[in-house]
Design a protein around this motif. Structure first.
Motif, PDB file in Angstrom:
ATOM      1  N   ASN A  92       0.813  -1.221   0.000  1.00  0.00           N
ATOM      2  CA  ASN A  92       0.000   0.000   0.000  1.00  0.00           C
ATOM      3  C   ASN A  92       0.845   1.269   0.000  1.00  0.00           C
ATOM      4  O   ASN A  92       0.337   2.358  -0.263  1.00  0.00           O
ATOM      5  CB  ASN A  92      -0.948   0.006   1.204  1.00  0.00           C
ATOM      6  N   LEU A  93       2.136   1.136   0.276  1.00  0.00           N
ATOM      7  CA  LEU A  93       3.022   2.302   0.275  1.00  0.00           C
ATOM      8  C   LEU A  93       3.642   2.554  -1.097  1.00  0.00           C
ATOM      9  O   LEU A  93       4.329   3.553  -1.284  1.00  0.00           O
ATOM     10  CB  LEU A  93       4.141   2.116   1.318  1.00  0.00           C
ATOM     11  N   LEU A  94       3.383   1.667  -2.053  1.00  0.00           N
ATOM     12  CA  LEU A  94       3.966   1.791  -3.385  1.00  0.00           C
ATOM     13  C   LEU A  94       2.980   2.421  -4.362  1.00  0.00           C
ATOM     14  O   LEU A  94       1.772   2.264  -4.226  1.00  0.00           O
ATOM     15  CB  LEU A  94       4.383   0.421  -3.918  1.00  0.00           C
ATOM     16  N   SER A  95       3.511   3.101  -5.364  1.00  0.00           N
ATOM     17  CA  SER A  95       2.676   3.610  -6.451  1.00  0.00           C
ATOM     18  C   SER A  95       2.160   2.438  -7.280  1.00  0.00           C
ATOM     19  O   SER A  95       2.666   1.305  -7.187  1.00  0.00           O
ATOM     20  CB  SER A  95       3.492   4.552  -7.338  1.00  0.00           C
ATOM     21  N   GLY A  96       1.153   2.722  -8.145  1.00  0.00           N
ATOM     22  CA  GLY A  96       0.613   1.681  -9.004  1.00  0.00           C
ATOM     23  C   GLY A  96       1.674   1.078  -9.908  1.00  0.00           C
ATOM     24  O   GLY A  96       1.721  -0.144 -10.100  1.00  0.00           O
ATOM     25  N   GLY A  97       2.540   1.927 -10.448  1.00  0.00           N
ATOM     26  CA  GLY A  97       3.595   1.434 -11.332  1.00  0.00           C
ATOM     27  C   GLY A  97       4.586   0.547 -10.598  1.00  0.00           C
ATOM     28  O   GLY A  97       5.025  -0.485 -11.125  1.00  0.00           O
ATOM     29  N   MET A  98       4.933   0.920  -9.373  1.00  0.00           N
ATOM     30  CA  MET A  98       5.871   0.108  -8.595  1.00  0.00           C
ATOM     31  C   MET A  98       5.238  -1.226  -8.203  1.00  0.00           C
ATOM     32  O   MET A  98       5.902  -2.270  -8.195  1.00  0.00           O
ATOM     33  CB  MET A  98       6.334   0.885  -7.364  1.00  0.00           C
ATOM     34  N   GLN A  99       3.946  -1.214  -7.880  1.00  0.00           N
ATOM     35  CA  GLN A  99       3.264  -2.471  -7.566  1.00  0.00           C
ATOM     36  C   GLN A  99       3.279  -3.408  -8.777  1.00  0.00           C
ATOM     37  O   GLN A  99       3.477  -4.622  -8.637  1.00  0.00           O
ATOM     38  CB  GLN A  99       1.822  -2.202  -7.131  1.00  0.00           C
ATOM     39  N   GLN A 100       3.080  -2.845  -9.964  1.00  0.00           N
ATOM     40  CA  GLN A 100       3.098  -3.677 -11.168  1.00  0.00           C
ATOM     41  C   GLN A 100       4.502  -4.206 -11.461  1.00  0.00           C
ATOM     42  O   GLN A 100       4.660  -5.307 -11.994  1.00  0.00           O
ATOM     43  CB  GLN A 100       2.555  -2.905 -12.364  1.00  0.00           C
ATOM     44  N   ARG A 101       5.531  -3.451 -11.104  1.00  0.00           N
ATOM     45  CA  ARG A 101       6.898  -3.958 -11.253  1.00  0.00           C
ATOM     46  C   ARG A 101       7.101  -5.194 -10.378  1.00  0.00           C
ATOM     47  O   ARG A 101       7.703  -6.185 -10.807  1.00  0.00           O
ATOM     48  CB  ARG A 101       7.914  -2.885 -10.865  1.00  0.00           C
ATOM     49  N   PHE A 129      -0.863  -3.370 -17.679  1.00  0.00           N
ATOM     50  CA  PHE A 129      -0.718  -1.933 -17.448  1.00  0.00           C
ATOM     51  C   PHE A 129      -2.004  -1.169 -17.717  1.00  0.00           C
ATOM     52  O   PHE A 129      -2.012   0.060 -17.778  1.00  0.00           O
ATOM     53  CB  PHE A 129       0.411  -1.369 -18.317  1.00  0.00           C
ATOM     54  N   GLY A 130      -3.102  -1.885 -17.879  1.00  0.00           N
ATOM     55  CA  GLY A 130      -4.359  -1.248 -18.257  1.00  0.00           C
ATOM     56  C   GLY A 130      -4.892  -0.269 -17.229  1.00  0.00           C
ATOM     57  O   GLY A 130      -5.617   0.667 -17.587  1.00  0.00           O
ATOM     58  N   ALA A 131      -4.560  -0.468 -15.945  1.00  0.00           N
ATOM     59  CA  ALA A 131      -5.100   0.394 -14.892  1.00  0.00           C
ATOM     60  C   ALA A 131      -4.218   1.608 -14.605  1.00  0.00           C
ATOM     61  O   ALA A 131      -4.560   2.439 -13.755  1.00  0.00           O
ATOM     62  CB  ALA A 131      -5.286  -0.415 -13.606  1.00  0.00           C
ATOM     63  N   LEU A 132      -3.085   1.727 -15.317  1.00  0.00           N
ATOM     64  CA  LEU A 132      -2.150   2.818 -15.059  1.00  0.00           C
ATOM     65  C   LEU A 132      -2.461   4.026 -15.934  1.00  0.00           C
ATOM     66  O   LEU A 132      -3.041   3.900 -17.008  1.00  0.00           O
ATOM     67  CB  LEU A 132      -0.719   2.346 -15.326  1.00  0.00           C
ATOM     68  N   ASP A 133      -2.050   5.206 -15.464  1.00  0.00           N
ATOM     69  CA  ASP A 133      -2.217   6.400 -16.286  1.00  0.00           C
ATOM     70  C   ASP A 133      -1.281   6.314 -17.494  1.00  0.00           C
ATOM     71  O   ASP A 133      -0.347   5.502 -17.528  1.00  0.00           O
ATOM     72  CB  ASP A 133      -1.929   7.657 -15.465  1.00  0.00           C
ATOM     73  N   ALA A 134      -1.533   7.162 -18.491  1.00  0.00           N
ATOM     74  CA  ALA A 134      -0.849   7.036 -19.786  1.00  0.00           C
ATOM     75  C   ALA A 134       0.668   7.146 -19.659  1.00  0.00           C
ATOM     76  O   ALA A 134       1.411   6.360 -20.263  1.00  0.00           O
ATOM     77  CB  ALA A 134      -1.381   8.091 -20.754  1.00  0.00           C
ATOM     78  N   LEU A 135       1.156   8.120 -18.873  1.00  0.00           N
ATOM     79  CA  LEU A 135       2.601   8.315 -18.745  1.00  0.00           C
ATOM     80  C   LEU A 135       3.247   7.127 -18.039  1.00  0.00           C
ATOM     81  O   LEU A 135       4.278   6.610 -18.490  1.00  0.00           O
ATOM     82  CB  LEU A 135       2.892   9.607 -17.994  1.00  0.00           C
ATOM     83  N   THR A 136       2.635   6.682 -16.926  1.00  0.00           N
ATOM     84  CA  THR A 136       3.193   5.545 -16.193  1.00  0.00           C
ATOM     85  C   THR A 136       3.165   4.293 -17.056  1.00  0.00           C
ATOM     86  O   THR A 136       4.095   3.483 -17.031  1.00  0.00           O
ATOM     87  CB  THR A 136       2.406   5.301 -14.888  1.00  0.00           C
ATOM     88  N   ARG A 137       2.115   4.143 -17.856  1.00  0.00           N
ATOM     89  CA  ARG A 137       2.015   2.981 -18.743  1.00  0.00           C
ATOM     90  C   ARG A 137       3.164   2.968 -19.740  1.00  0.00           C
ATOM     91  O   ARG A 137       3.787   1.918 -19.962  1.00  0.00           O
ATOM     92  CB  ARG A 137       0.671   2.990 -19.466  1.00  0.00           C
ATOM     93  N   MET A 138       3.478   4.107 -20.331  1.00  0.00           N
ATOM     94  CA  MET A 138       4.586   4.168 -21.279  1.00  0.00           C
ATOM     95  C   MET A 138       5.908   3.847 -20.600  1.00  0.00           C
ATOM     96  O   MET A 138       6.750   3.130 -21.161  1.00  0.00           O
ATOM     97  CB  MET A 138       4.634   5.559 -21.928  1.00  0.00           C
TER      98      MET A 138
END
Length: 254
Positions: A135-144, A164-173
């Motif tokens: 819960n302390l990680l960003s969405g992108g870090m959790q997906q990593r 990566f469907g649930a991530l914002d566009a920049l984080t997805r890229m």
């Protein structure tokens, strides 16, 4: 290259109040060792259902699924799976989430602990992140972390379901570039489900285009761009031509 996955004439129907509803119709394809293949199709075309069949969570109405030549229909434990959401256990630390997955896969606990910490540092998740809670990680870090958990699992095939469907566009890229660089180092066999044409073109060796339900493979596209792939690919005229071609295949028939 040897063939890791063979999907041979797979059909799937579900019983409903109005009778049987066909979701997949005679779907056939293969994935070779070290190959990155993407499945792309309209919403509701049965892509996730196909993953459930490959993972042994359900059985097809017809056809066969083979991994390294052996039928695995209805048999679990043969794939490493990364879902749309990270699905990390909130009461375990980041490192413990990875260790648990490796432990379940039959890896010695001490080896699992060493592998988890070594790889967290290798993929840039350090500075105490190993002992942090999800819960302390960003969405992108959790997906990593979720991808790393699948990458380290010993199964011969990685199935990534819209990771990566649930991530914002920049984080997805950013995550696409990160995944691509990590895959280039390891060349695991990957089957990806995605709705993003750009993502499929950036990551894949081949793209399988599915029709609307009941889904069938209507086109197989060999991606012509050399590896390693660079961000400049987005402005390549051939990239955009292939993007338009796939978009036309996916447009609803009027």
């Amino acid at each position: 290259m040897s063939i890791v996955l063979e999907v041979d004439g797979i059909s799937k129907s579900f019983d409903g109040q109005a009778g049987a509803k066909a979701v997949l119709s005679d779907v056939s394809f293969h994935v070779k060792e070290g190959e990155f293949v993407s499945l792309i199709g309209p919403s509701g075309s049965g892509k996730t259902t196909l993953f459930h069949l490959i993972g042994g969570l359900a059985k097809p109405t017809g056809g066969d699924i083979r991994i390294h030549g052996r039928s695995t229909v209805g048999e679990r434990g043969n794939i490493a799976y990364m879902p749309q959401q990270a699905s990390l256990m909130p009461w375990l630390t980041v490192a413990a989430n990875i260790e648990l997955a490796l432990d379940i896969a039959g890896i010695d606990r001490q080896d699992a602990r060493s592998m988890a910490r070594e790889w967290l540092e290798r993929v840039g998740l350090k500075d105490g992140i190993a002992e942090s809670y999800p819960n302390l990680l960003s969405g992108g870090m959790q997906q990593r972390v979720s991808f790393l958990r699948a990458l380290l699992s010993p199964q011969p095939l990685m199935c990534l379901d819209e990771p990566f469907g649930a991530l914002d566009a920049l984080t997805r890229m950013q995550m696409q570039s990160w995944l691509l660089s990590l895959w280039e180092e390891n060349r695991r066999t990957v089957l990806l489900v995605t709705h993003s044409i750009e993502e499929a073109l950036l990551l894949s060796d081949r793209i399988l285009v599915l029709s609307t339900a009941p889904a069938a493979v209507i086109r197989e596209i060999t991606v012509p761009f050399s590896r390693p792939r660079k961000d400049a690919l987005w402005s390549n005229p051939d990239f955009n031509e292939l993007k338009r071609e796939i978009y036309d295949l996916l447009k609803p028939v009027r």
